[in-house]
Design an enzyme around this catalytic site. Structure first.
Site, PDB file in Angstrom:
ATOM      1  N   LYS A  14       0.854  -1.198   0.000  1.00 34.90           N
ATOM      2  CA  LYS A  14       0.000   0.000   0.000  1.00 34.90           C
ATOM      3  C   LYS A  14       0.893   1.253   0.000  1.00 34.90           C
ATOM      4  CE  LYS A  14      -3.491  -2.865   2.011  1.00 34.90           C
ATOM      5  NZ  LYS A  14      -4.696  -3.005   2.802  1.00 34.90           N
ATOM      6  N   GLU A 101      -9.626  -0.846  -1.937  1.00 35.85           N
ATOM      7  CA  GLU A 101      -9.273   0.540  -1.591  1.00 35.85           C
ATOM      8  C   GLU A 101      -9.276   1.431  -2.828  1.00 35.85           C
ATOM      9  OE1 GLU A 101      -5.686  -0.339   0.609  1.00 35.85           O
ATOM     10  OE2 GLU A 101      -6.894  -1.266   2.177  1.00 35.85           O
ATOM     11  N   GLY A 175      -7.418  -5.109   6.785  1.00 38.71           N
ATOM     12  CA  GLY A 175      -6.850  -4.171   7.743  1.00 38.71           C
ATOM     13  C   GLY A 175      -7.610  -4.072   9.053  1.00 38.71           C
TER      14      GLY A 175
HETATM   15  P1  PGA Z   1      -4.445  -6.632   5.172  1.00 33.69           P
HETATM   16  O1  PGA Z   1      -4.618  -6.090   3.675  1.00 33.69           O
HETATM   17  O2  PGA Z   1      -3.596  -7.871   5.101  1.00 33.69           O
HETATM   18  O3  PGA Z   1      -3.750  -5.499   5.902  1.00 33.69           O
HETATM   19  O4  PGA Z   1      -5.802  -6.901   5.704  1.00 33.69           O
HETATM   20  C1  PGA Z   1      -4.846  -6.987   2.619  1.00 33.69           C
HETATM   21  C2  PGA Z   1      -5.009  -6.237   1.336  1.00 33.69           C
HETATM   22  O5  PGA Z   1      -5.559  -5.116   1.359  1.00 33.69           O
HETATM   23  O6  PGA Z   1      -4.609  -6.704   0.259  1.00 33.69           O
END
Ligand code: PGA
Length: 256
Positions: A14, A101, A175
């Site tokens: 990210k 996202e 997340g």
């Molecule tokens: P996360 O994110 O492992 O922090 O839940 C996964 C993703 O958004 O690909």
């Protein structure tokens, strides 16, 4: 040897880490583990500005390079956008498409489909993210996933389907520390294969890798992998912690 059936573990960094120096350190730490497990595929998707430098640290066979997004046009007046060809030139192999996202920022199914086609046209490998916002007792979330798959794959011919990886990422699990259960994951990966079988055929559907993503960590990975029956993981938060991500890589061993 890596084949289209090898497990695939993707680090989605990210908008992290903050500096090129930190990115390099993290990359080198993950690469050290990945080198020990060359029967599985490890891909790191850093922010765009780090791709070129990190690409130089990813000699063939150790770690693959991924991008977190792409634009569907090849060139022109599209301020702030990056084309699939530009990504390919930095050494990128995989491109995440339709992450929730990005969808939350306005990317709809039509845009996702265009991006998927642009990635394939540039001979790169898309990782298509699908997943429901919430779960409901009546199972309407299955329809959400079916619609996302159907829309995104509209222009993908059967001959190209094997180059697509699907990541099941329920939005409520991303997340949040609340991962889907292994049973939920197993059920959804079967459902995804069923949808692909209906859109194409069983043979074509069988060649697609299905990943799970959403709060995967060093503790839950074993159960999710063993009982979730997926081909690997798309990992956000834990991919920024080398010890945790190493455990995820170690656990995701090829299934016979
Ligand atoms: P996360 O994110 O492992 O922090 O839940 C996964 C993703 O958004 O690909």
């Amino acid at each position: 040897m890596i084949t289209t059936h090898s497990p695939l573990i993707v680090a989605n960094w990210k908008m992290n880490p903050a500096t090129p120096k930190d990115a390099k350190e993290l990359f080198v730490a993950i690469r050290a583990t990945a080198k020990k497990f060359n029967d599985r595929e490890v891909v790191i998707a850093p922010p765009f500005p780090f791709l070129t430098e990190l690409g130089k640290l990813a000699p063939s066979g150790s770690v693959g390079l991924g991008a977190q997004s792409v634009f569907y046009e090849e060139k022109g007046a599209f301020t702030g956008e990056v084309s699939a060809t530009m990504l390919a030139a930095t050494g990128v192999q995989y491109v995440i498409v339709g992450h929730s996202e990005r969808r939350a920022l306005g990317e709809d199914d039509v845009v996702v489909a265009k991006k998927l086609s642009a990635v394939l046209k540039a001979k790169l490998l898309p990782i298509l993210c699908v997943g429901e916002q919430t779960r409901d007792a009546s199972g309407a979330f299955f329809d959400v996933v079916k619609e996302q798959l159907t829309a995104a794959l509209t222009d993908v011919p059967k001959s190209r389907l094997q180059h697509v990886t699907i990541a099941y990422e329920p939005v409520w699990a991303i997340g949040t520390g609340k991962n889907a259960t292994a049973a939920d994951v197993e059920e959804m990966q079967l459902y995804i294969r069923k949808v692909l079988t209906n859109l194409y055929d069983r043979t074509a559907a069988g060649k697609v890798r299905v990943l799970y993503g959403g709060s995967v960590n060093a503790k839950n990975v074993e159960m999710l992998y063993r009982e979730g029956a997926v081909n690997g993981f798309l990992v956000g938060g834990a991919s920024l912690r080398p010890a945790d991500f190493s455990m995820i890589i170690k656990t995701t061993e090829p299934k016979v």
